[in-house]
Write an enzyme that holds these catalytic residues in place. Structure first.
Site, mmCIF file in Angstrom:
data_model
loop_
_atom_site.group_PDB
_atom_site.id
_atom_site.type_symbol
_atom_site.label_atom_id
_atom_site.label_comp_id
_atom_site.label_asym_id
_atom_site.label_seq_id
_atom_site.Cartn_x
_atom_site.Cartn_y
_atom_site.Cartn_z
ATOM 1 N N GLY A 26 19.211 34.261 52.436
ATOM 2 C CA GLY A 26 20.608 33.591 52.563
ATOM 3 C C GLY A 26 21.543 34.260 53.266
ATOM 4 O O GLY A 26 22.898 34.005 53.048
ATOM 5 N N ALA A 27 21.103 35.306 54.057
ATOM 6 C CA ALA A 27 22.079 36.094 54.796
ATOM 7 C C ALA A 27 22.946 35.580 55.628
ATOM 8 O O ALA A 27 24.063 36.282 55.924
ATOM 9 C CB ALA A 27 21.238 37.144 55.456
ATOM 10 N N LYS A 163 24.444 31.147 40.120
ATOM 11 C CA LYS A 163 24.525 29.660 39.652
ATOM 12 C C LYS A 163 24.510 28.987 40.862
ATOM 13 O O LYS A 163 24.700 29.448 42.066
ATOM 14 C CB LYS A 163 25.638 29.819 38.723
ATOM 15 C CG LYS A 163 27.014 29.399 39.616
ATOM 16 C CD LYS A 163 28.247 29.107 38.548
ATOM 17 C CE LYS A 163 29.256 28.249 39.204
ATOM 18 N NZ LYS A 163 29.749 28.216 40.635
ATOM 19 N N HIS A 193 29.466 35.796 37.828
ATOM 20 C CA HIS A 193 30.268 36.969 38.421
ATOM 21 C C HIS A 193 31.519 36.965 37.555
ATOM 22 O O HIS A 193 31.982 38.339 37.549
ATOM 23 C CB HIS A 193 30.704 36.782 39.913
ATOM 24 C CG HIS A 193 31.701 35.537 40.181
ATOM 25 N ND1 HIS A 193 31.717 34.493 40.063
ATOM 26 C CD2 HIS A 193 32.871 35.772 40.536
ATOM 27 C CE1 HIS A 193 32.743 33.721 40.346
ATOM 28 N NE2 HIS A 193 33.542 34.840 40.501
ATOM 29 N N TYR A 194 31.881 36.196 36.637
ATOM 30 C CA TYR A 194 32.948 36.452 35.711
ATOM 31 C C TYR A 194 32.564 37.889 34.974
ATOM 32 O O TYR A 194 33.475 38.913 34.425
ATOM 33 C CB TYR A 194 33.366 35.320 35.011
ATOM 34 C CG TYR A 194 34.475 34.577 35.522
ATOM 35 C CD1 TYR A 194 34.323 34.327 36.755
ATOM 36 C CD2 TYR A 194 36.013 34.717 34.952
ATOM 37 C CE1 TYR A 194 35.435 33.727 37.668
ATOM 38 C CE2 TYR A 194 36.945 34.055 35.672
ATOM 39 C CZ TYR A 194 36.735 33.722 36.842
ATOM 40 O OH TYR A 194 37.706 33.159 37.655
ATOM 41 N N GLY A 196 31.306 40.428 35.617
ATOM 42 C CA GLY A 196 31.489 41.818 36.393
ATOM 43 C C GLY A 196 33.016 41.821 36.586
ATOM 44 O O GLY A 196 33.464 42.821 37.210
ATOM 45 N N HIS A 255 31.498 30.451 33.386
ATOM 46 C CA HIS A 255 32.531 31.591 33.469
ATOM 47 C C HIS A 255 33.226 31.651 32.096
ATOM 48 O O HIS A 255 33.328 32.624 31.632
ATOM 49 C CB HIS A 255 33.533 31.500 34.719
ATOM 50 C CG HIS A 255 32.589 31.431 36.027
ATOM 51 N ND1 HIS A 255 31.689 32.074 36.383
ATOM 52 C CD2 HIS A 255 33.086 30.982 37.307
ATOM 53 C CE1 HIS A 255 31.125 31.515 37.446
ATOM 54 N NE2 HIS A 255 32.226 31.077 38.218
ATOM 55 N N ARG A 358 44.248 33.713 25.743
ATOM 56 C CA ARG A 358 45.655 33.690 24.855
ATOM 57 C C ARG A 358 45.231 33.259 23.468
ATOM 58 O O ARG A 358 44.629 32.083 23.307
ATOM 59 C CB ARG A 358 46.453 32.621 25.477
ATOM 60 C CG ARG A 358 48.062 32.574 24.850
ATOM 61 C CD ARG A 358 48.916 31.734 25.388
ATOM 62 N NE ARG A 358 48.969 32.081 26.932
ATOM 63 C CZ ARG A 358 50.011 32.947 27.128
ATOM 64 N NH1 ARG A 358 51.140 33.480 26.200
ATOM 65 N NH2 ARG A 358 50.401 33.400 28.257
ATOM 66 N N TYR A 388 48.472 42.164 27.060
ATOM 67 C CA TYR A 388 49.714 42.422 26.274
ATOM 68 C C TYR A 388 49.767 41.594 24.853
ATOM 69 O O TYR A 388 49.204 40.650 24.723
ATOM 70 C CB TYR A 388 50.931 41.994 27.170
ATOM 71 C CG TYR A 388 50.862 40.613 27.653
ATOM 72 C CD1 TYR A 388 50.478 40.292 28.451
ATOM 73 C CD2 TYR A 388 51.948 39.562 26.981
ATOM 74 C CE1 TYR A 388 50.306 38.919 29.217
ATOM 75 C CE2 TYR A 388 52.040 38.345 27.504
ATOM 76 C CZ TYR A 388 51.158 37.994 28.717
ATOM 77 O OH TYR A 388 51.265 36.715 29.151
HETATM 78 C C1 BG6 Z 1 33.052 30.172 41.442
HETATM 79 C C2 BG6 Z 1 33.267 28.556 41.508
HETATM 80 O O1 BG6 Z 1 31.909 30.207 40.632
HETATM 81 O O2 BG6 Z 1 34.130 30.694 40.874
HETATM 82 C C3 BG6 Z 1 34.695 28.149 42.407
HETATM 83 O O3 BG6 Z 1 32.271 27.696 42.344
HETATM 84 C C4 BG6 Z 1 35.661 29.107 41.772
HETATM 85 O O4 BG6 Z 1 34.870 26.715 42.394
HETATM 86 C C5 BG6 Z 1 35.245 30.466 41.722
HETATM 87 O O5 BG6 Z 1 36.662 29.157 42.758
HETATM 88 C C6 BG6 Z 1 36.471 31.333 41.027
HETATM 89 O O6 BG6 Z 1 36.181 32.575 41.266
HETATM 90 P P1 BG6 Z 1 37.082 33.914 41.269
HETATM 91 O O7 BG6 Z 1 36.397 35.150 41.231
HETATM 92 O O8 BG6 Z 1 37.722 33.572 42.548
HETATM 93 O O9 BG6 Z 1 38.028 33.560 40.007
#
Ligand code: BG6
Length: 511
Positions: A26-27, A163, A193-194, A196, A255, A358, A388
């Site tokens: 998918g490059a 995902k 990716h959250y 990371g 996420h 929070r 904080y």
């Molecule tokens: C993606 C979503 O997984 O994460 C997007 O598909 C969203 O809608 C994005 O904007 C948010 O990622 P980040 O790293 O910008 O907070």
């Protein structure tokens, strides 16, 4: 003594015998150019790729080498001369191969190209990483093509998937079974990716390396937890994709739930990836499916020149009921958390960009002082990473008044030369090091879908007329939100002179 950086570089080198071929499937797409290639460049620049690395881009688009390079380097930043030189070197270790995703011939050809390249690099071990930067519709044919024609049984093979992992429990299980039949679980890296992000990676350190949090981390001390995701832009141009998914599938089931899991899980027996993921699965299994009464759903509408969701040209269904905002209360049925609401809130087209956790503590029992606000621990994931702790203290000087203040670890103030790697950089490095801690395991996926599937099915069913409120583009969200969070215990009241980041003493001293 070897530095921490050197240790990681050595580890990567050892793990892969100094050589790997990374195939980016998918490059030609958006994810590849915005995230995958900049992350690969970041790793290359800092010496984290094995010394003998080659990157092959693969996609359906016919492109010349120059067109390929132009496309995949678009988002790579090279502020210094040194960076420019590094980019020239990086370009020399990458090439492109066009081909279909569902044709045996194309995969055979790709394998031939890879073999020739590996031969020219005189590799003793032909390790390969397949990075799928692809839409879900082609996950399975691509995984099948790779397994049948490209997989190298005599070396390391790793498959990186992004995902969406399905739309609900059933489709996710189907996808999982199809992938599982082709690749071993330890070969699969499911990216969220959250996991990371710097602050998300920090949650375990904060919780388990600090004794003072350990005993206050439960239902006896914590009143409610909010995990908030706010974006200041709408779905402009992405309406086609977004409308099928909605905000819950887009960022909450993955996420935000990952963040919740790290906040709520028990201490793992070690920091090994399986120990961590075992604890995550355990806590996910204690969460009840979300009830309709515990959900507030919204969709943004026009405000001034900012268009509403339904006005987006890329949206096919102009009567769409897809939520672009949701606030959901989740409950964890275990000894630590019973009765404590975990509020997940996420929205597009809001008033600011912010992702934070929070944790609001309970009121002080038998309090001696009037007007004391609740303690809160805030983990700011982005922007401007910080942690904080809001607490109460005597007003300095002659006054005995209690004021609200904080202990503030704002990274940009505390650390000089702060360089936080992009989440993708950190995760691809983990793939190279063979560390699965920050990737989603198959059973984790199943447990997480079970929490959301009944609610998602109700929303998707037009007969059920699930309520959907509106909010103006650029606002804090639906009006109903304040009452919603209040219903679950969140106390917004705080000392009037307090604002984060803390104002100067001079401002605070206005008696
Ligand atoms: C993606 C979503 O997984 O994460 C997007 O598909 C969203 O809608 C994005 O904007 C948010 O990622 P980040 O790293 O910008 O907070």
């Amino acid at each position: 003594m070897t530095s921490a950086v050197q240790q990681i570089q050595d580890q990567v080198q050892r793990e892969l015998n100094g050589a790997v071929t990374i195939v980016v499937l998918g490059a030609s797409g958006d994810l590849a150019k915005k995230k995958t290639y900049p992350a690969l460049f970041g790793l290359f620049k800092n010496g984290f790729l094995p010394s003998n690395t080659h990157i092959v881009g693969y996609a359906r688009t016919q492109m010349t080498h120059n067109q390929y390079i132009e496309r995949v380097t678009q988002y790579i930043k090279t502020p210094s001369e040194e960076d420019k030189i590094k980019l020239e070197q990086f370009i020399r270790i990458t090439s492109y191969q066009a081909g279909q995703y569902d044709q045996a011939d194309a995969w055979i050809q790709l394998n031939k190209v890879l073999e020739e390249n590996e031969k020219s690099r005189q590799l003793s071990k032909r390790n390969r990483i397949y990075y799928m930067a692809l839409p879900p519709s082609v996950f399975i044919p691509v995984a099948q093509g790779i397994k049948q024609y490209v997989y190298n049984p005599d070396a390391i093979n790793r498959l990186v998937v992004e995902k969406p992992f399905g739309m609900d429990t059933e489709s996710s299980n189907e996808l999982g079974a199809a992938l599982g039949a082709l690749f071993k679980e330890e070969e699969i890296y499911r990216i969220d990716h959250y996991l990371g992000k710097e602050m998300v990676k920090n949650v375990m350190n904060l919780r388990f390396a600090n004794i003072f949090f350990a005993h206050a981390w439960d239902r006896q001390f914590i009143d409610n937890v909010q995990i908030t995701f706010k974006e200041p832009f709408g779905t402009e141009g992405r309406g086609g994709y977004f409308d099928d998914f909605g905000i819950i599938r887009d960022v909450m089931q993955n996420h935000l739930l990952q963040v919740l899991t790290l906040i709520a899980m028990e201490r793992p027996i070690s920091t090994s990836s399986e120990a961590i993921r075992d604890e995550k699965v355990k806590v996910l299994k204690c969460i009840q499916p979300i009830k309709m009464d515990n959900a507030l759903l919204g969709q943004y509408v026009r405000d001034g020149d900012k268009p509403g969701y339904l006005e987006d040209d890329s949206l096919k269904n102009k009567d769409s009921q897809t939520p672009t905002f949701a606030a959901l209360a989740l409950f964890i049925d275990n000894e630590r958390w019973e009765g404590v609401p975990f509020l997940l809130k996420a929205g597009k087209a809001l008033n600011e960009a912010k992702v934070e956790v929070r944790i609001q503590f309970k009121n002080v029992a038998g309090n001696l002082y009037d007007d004391t606000a609740r303690n809160e621990l805030v983990i700011r994931i982005q922007p401007k990473e910080s942690v904080y702790m809001k607490f109460n203290s005597k007003q300095p000087g002659l006054s005995y008044q209690t004021i609200q203040t904080d202990l503030d670890l704002s990274y940009h103030n505390r650390y000089t030369d702060l360089a936080i790697p992009d989440a993708y950089e950190s995760l691809i490095l983990d793939v190279l090091r063979n560390d699965h801690s920050n990737f989603v395991r198959d059973d984790e996926l199943e447990a997480s879908w079970k929490i959301f599937t009944p609610l998602l099915h109700a929303i998707d069913d037009p007969q059920q007329h699930v309520p959907l409120v509106t909010y103006p583009y650029g606002s804090r969200g639906p009006q109903e939100l304040s009452d919603f969070v209040k219903k679950f215990g969140y106390d917004r009241s705080q000392h009037t002179s307090y604002a984060w980041p803390t104002q100067s003493m001079a401002q605070q001293n206005k008696l």
